[in-house]
Design a protein around this motif. Structure first.
Motif, mmCIF file in Angstrom:
data_model
loop_
_atom_site.group_PDB
_atom_site.id
_atom_site.type_symbol
_atom_site.label_atom_id
_atom_site.label_comp_id
_atom_site.label_asym_id
_atom_site.label_seq_id
_atom_site.Cartn_x
_atom_site.Cartn_y
_atom_site.Cartn_z
ATOM 1 N N THR A 1 0.809 -1.228 0.000
ATOM 2 C CA THR A 1 0.000 0.000 0.000
ATOM 3 C C THR A 1 0.840 1.275 0.000
ATOM 4 N N SER A 2 2.159 1.131 -0.128
ATOM 5 C CA SER A 2 3.044 2.307 -0.102
ATOM 6 C C SER A 2 4.353 1.957 -0.791
ATOM 7 N N GLY A 3 5.032 2.972 -1.265
ATOM 8 C CA GLY A 3 6.407 2.826 -1.742
ATOM 9 C C GLY A 3 6.609 1.687 -2.729
ATOM 10 N N ILE A 4 7.597 0.849 -2.432
ATOM 11 C CA ILE A 4 8.021 -0.216 -3.343
ATOM 12 C C ILE A 4 6.897 -1.242 -3.562
ATOM 13 N N GLY A 5 6.224 -1.634 -2.495
ATOM 14 C CA GLY A 5 5.141 -2.623 -2.612
ATOM 15 C C GLY A 5 3.990 -2.105 -3.453
ATOM 16 N N ILE B 1 -1.875 -5.311 0.837
ATOM 17 C CA ILE B 1 -2.194 -5.464 2.264
ATOM 18 C C ILE B 1 -1.255 -4.630 3.131
ATOM 19 N N SER B 2 -1.823 -4.009 4.182
ATOM 20 C CA SER B 2 -0.991 -3.413 5.229
ATOM 21 C C SER B 2 -1.872 -3.123 6.438
ATOM 22 N N ARG B 3 -1.269 -2.538 7.470
ATOM 23 C CA ARG B 3 -2.050 -2.242 8.676
ATOM 24 C C ARG B 3 -3.060 -1.140 8.422
ATOM 25 N N ASN B 4 -2.672 -0.156 7.632
ATOM 26 C CA ASN B 4 -3.561 0.983 7.311
ATOM 27 C C ASN B 4 -3.630 1.128 5.793
ATOM 28 N N ASP C 1 -5.643 2.265 3.662
ATOM 29 C CA ASP C 1 -6.175 3.468 3.010
ATOM 30 C C ASP C 1 -5.071 4.402 2.549
ATOM 31 N N LYS C 2 -3.863 4.236 3.133
ATOM 32 C CA LYS C 2 -2.758 5.116 2.752
ATOM 33 C C LYS C 2 -2.398 4.972 1.264
ATOM 34 N N ALA C 3 -2.866 3.883 0.628
ATOM 35 C CA ALA C 3 -2.556 3.676 -0.798
ATOM 36 C C ALA C 3 -3.225 4.732 -1.665
ATOM 37 N N ASP D 1 -1.848 -7.045 9.861
ATOM 38 C CA ASP D 1 -0.503 -6.797 10.398
ATOM 39 C C ASP D 1 0.324 -8.047 10.140
ATOM 40 N N VAL D 2 1.424 -7.869 9.422
ATOM 41 C CA VAL D 2 2.218 -9.013 8.972
ATOM 42 C C VAL D 2 2.872 -9.754 10.147
ATOM 43 N N THR D 3 2.926 -9.126 11.314
ATOM 44 C CA THR D 3 3.510 -9.801 12.476
ATOM 45 C C THR D 3 2.478 -10.649 13.228
ATOM 46 N N ASP E 1 13.600 6.661 -2.828
ATOM 47 C CA ASP E 1 12.736 7.761 -2.385
ATOM 48 C C ASP E 1 11.304 7.238 -2.216
ATOM 49 N N THR E 2 10.928 6.943 -0.978
ATOM 50 C CA THR E 2 9.582 6.427 -0.688
ATOM 51 C C THR E 2 9.056 7.095 0.591
ATOM 52 N N PRO E 3 7.781 6.879 0.916
ATOM 53 C CA PRO E 3 7.225 7.455 2.149
ATOM 54 C C PRO E 3 7.870 6.901 3.431
HETATM 55 N N1 NAP Z 1 13.118 2.986 0.844
HETATM 56 C C1 NAP Z 1 14.376 2.579 0.962
HETATM 57 O O1 NAP Z 1 15.350 3.366 0.856
HETATM 58 C C2 NAP Z 1 14.667 1.132 1.245
HETATM 59 C C3 NAP Z 1 16.001 0.704 1.189
HETATM 60 C C4 NAP Z 1 16.308 -0.631 1.436
HETATM 61 C C5 NAP Z 1 15.281 -1.501 1.750
HETATM 62 N N2 NAP Z 1 13.995 -1.062 1.819
HETATM 63 C C6 NAP Z 1 12.976 -2.049 2.167
HETATM 64 O O2 NAP Z 1 11.976 -2.069 1.168
HETATM 65 C C7 NAP Z 1 10.727 -2.472 1.758
HETATM 66 C C8 NAP Z 1 9.668 -1.473 1.367
HETATM 67 O O3 NAP Z 1 10.042 -0.189 1.877
HETATM 68 P P1 NAP Z 1 9.415 1.173 1.334
HETATM 69 O O4 NAP Z 1 10.542 2.130 1.205
HETATM 70 O O5 NAP Z 1 8.528 0.915 0.174
HETATM 71 O O6 NAP Z 1 8.592 1.622 2.635
HETATM 72 P P2 NAP Z 1 7.127 2.253 2.813
HETATM 73 O O7 NAP Z 1 6.795 3.179 1.687
HETATM 74 O O8 NAP Z 1 7.107 2.788 4.198
HETATM 75 O O9 NAP Z 1 6.169 0.990 2.703
HETATM 76 C C9 NAP Z 1 6.191 -0.013 3.685
HETATM 77 C C10 NAP Z 1 4.909 -0.813 3.576
HETATM 78 O O10 NAP Z 1 4.922 -1.838 4.578
HETATM 79 C C11 NAP Z 1 3.689 -1.786 5.305
HETATM 80 N N3 NAP Z 1 3.926 -2.320 6.637
HETATM 81 C C12 NAP Z 1 4.862 -1.907 7.542
HETATM 82 N N4 NAP Z 1 4.769 -2.636 8.661
HETATM 83 C C13 NAP Z 1 3.761 -3.536 8.452
HETATM 84 C C14 NAP Z 1 3.187 -4.545 9.245
HETATM 85 N N5 NAP Z 1 3.613 -4.783 10.500
HETATM 86 N N6 NAP Z 1 2.178 -5.282 8.719
HETATM 87 C C15 NAP Z 1 1.734 -5.047 7.447
HETATM 88 N N7 NAP Z 1 2.239 -4.098 6.653
HETATM 89 C C16 NAP Z 1 3.239 -3.340 7.164
HETATM 90 C C17 NAP Z 1 3.305 -0.306 5.270
HETATM 91 O O11 NAP Z 1 1.936 -0.049 5.499
HETATM 92 P P3 NAP Z 1 1.275 0.185 6.978
HETATM 93 O O12 NAP Z 1 2.112 1.200 7.691
HETATM 94 O O13 NAP Z 1 -0.111 0.650 6.635
HETATM 95 O O14 NAP Z 1 1.264 -1.139 7.654
HETATM 96 C C18 NAP Z 1 3.644 0.016 3.817
HETATM 97 O O15 NAP Z 1 2.629 -0.448 2.955
HETATM 98 C C19 NAP Z 1 10.972 -2.552 3.274
HETATM 99 O O16 NAP Z 1 11.222 -3.890 3.630
HETATM 100 C C20 NAP Z 1 12.247 -1.725 3.457
HETATM 101 O O17 NAP Z 1 12.979 -2.147 4.577
HETATM 102 C C21 NAP Z 1 13.662 0.222 1.560
#
Ligand code: NAP
Length: 234
Positions: free
Chosen positions: A14-18, A35-38, A40-42, A55-57, A174-176
């Motif tokens: 729902t955010s960033g890379i996913g 899927i994520s905890r919140n 709607d942020k998508a 919640d994935v945990t 560059d992600t949220p």
């Molecule tokens: N951005 C970077 O520079 C970077 C670099 C290296 C690796 N990564 C890895 O790439 C992956 C994606 O990161 P991103 O940058 O795309 O971050 P992001 O934009 O913050 O997205 C993270 C996603 O994970 C979900 N999430 C977090 N905790 C969760 C939980 N307990 N249960 C279910 N969903 C959960 C968030 O949604 P909710 O908050 O709604 O749950 C959100 O959809 C992560 O594993 C991160 O460690 C990112």
């Protein structure tokens, strides 16, 4: 795998890379559950993407959700899981260090309870991070968790074959995940990437292209694809 008409379940979708992976797979004709905890942020998503809360945990919730959407052709987790401790290890709060492994426990839940529902020609993709194999100062917990994710994938790949499992390892993207805004955000990414071979932050779409590659290519399993602007050599 031709993803058109296939079902993709994406934790952290729902955010960033996913979310970028969800949109690319939807563009290619897949039915996507993001899927994520919140969730709607998508924001506004195409009709091919269904948003779900989990919640994935939470082991039971992950198991129930995977069973609900079985059979699954494409299973992805990019969920960060929780906060990571940053800083020198010898000064680190060890509760913070242990909490950093929420990402690994979340991924473990997805693989443990999702793999059984993945089709034999399907795949699982997780997301680690460049510090796993080139740790910069202060990134010890990122490195250890990422390394464990990559080891999990290599280890499990034999057990689940012919189903495939891979990791995509991003550099600075560059992600949220980074909440800074404006000039502060620009400066952060400039400093973070100054010494990289490609000295800019990557985009979520560039990493999602790596995810789509390992999903589509039936000859790739048990490995890590780096999308990191040359971080490993920097
Ligand atoms: N951005 C970077 O520079 C970077 C670099 C290296 C690796 N990564 C890895 O790439 C992956 C994606 O990161 P991103 O940058 O795309 O971050 P992001 O934009 O913050 O997205 C993270 C996603 O994970 C979900 N999430 C977090 N905790 C969760 C939980 N307990 N249960 C279910 N969903 C959960 C968030 O949604 P909710 O908050 O709604 O749950 C959100 O959809 C992560 O594993 C991160 O460690 C990112």
């Amino acid at each position: 795998m031709d993803v058109a008409g296939k079902k993709a379940v994406i934790f952290g979708g729902t955010s960033g890379i996913g979310l970028a992976a969800a949109k690319q797979l939807a563009d290619l004709g897949a039915e996507v559950i993001a899927i994520s905890r919140n969730p709607d942020k998508a924001g506004d998503v195409p009709a091919e993407i269904t948003l779900k809360q989990c919640d994935v945990t939470d082991r039971d919730a992950v198991a129930a959700l995977c069973a609900e959407y079985a059979p699954i052709d494409i299973l992805i987790s990019a969920a960060t899981g929780g906060p990571r401790a940053i800083g020198p290890f010898l000064e680190m709060d060890l509760d913070g260090y242990q909490d950093s492994f929420q990402k690994l426990w979340g991924y473990a839940n997805v693989v443990r309870f999702g793999a059984r529902h993945v089709t034999d020609d399907g795949s699982i993709t997780l997301v680690s991070g460049a510090p796993a194999r080139n740790c910069r100062p202060g990134q010890i917990s990122l490195s250890c968790v990422g390394g464990a994710v990559e080891a999990l994938v290599r280890a499990v790949s034999r057990e689940i074959a012919p189903k495939r499992i891979n990791v995509v390892s991003p550099g600075t993207i560059d992600t949220p995940m980074v909440s800074m805004e404006g000039d502060q955000r620009t400066e952060f990414y400039k400093n973070a990437t100054a010494k990289n071979l490609i000295s800019r932050a990557g985009t979520a779409d560039e990493v999602a292209q790596g995810i789509v590659f390992v999903v589509q290519n039936d000859f790739v399993t048990g490995t890590t694809v780096d999308v990191d602007g040359g971080w490993l050599l920097s």
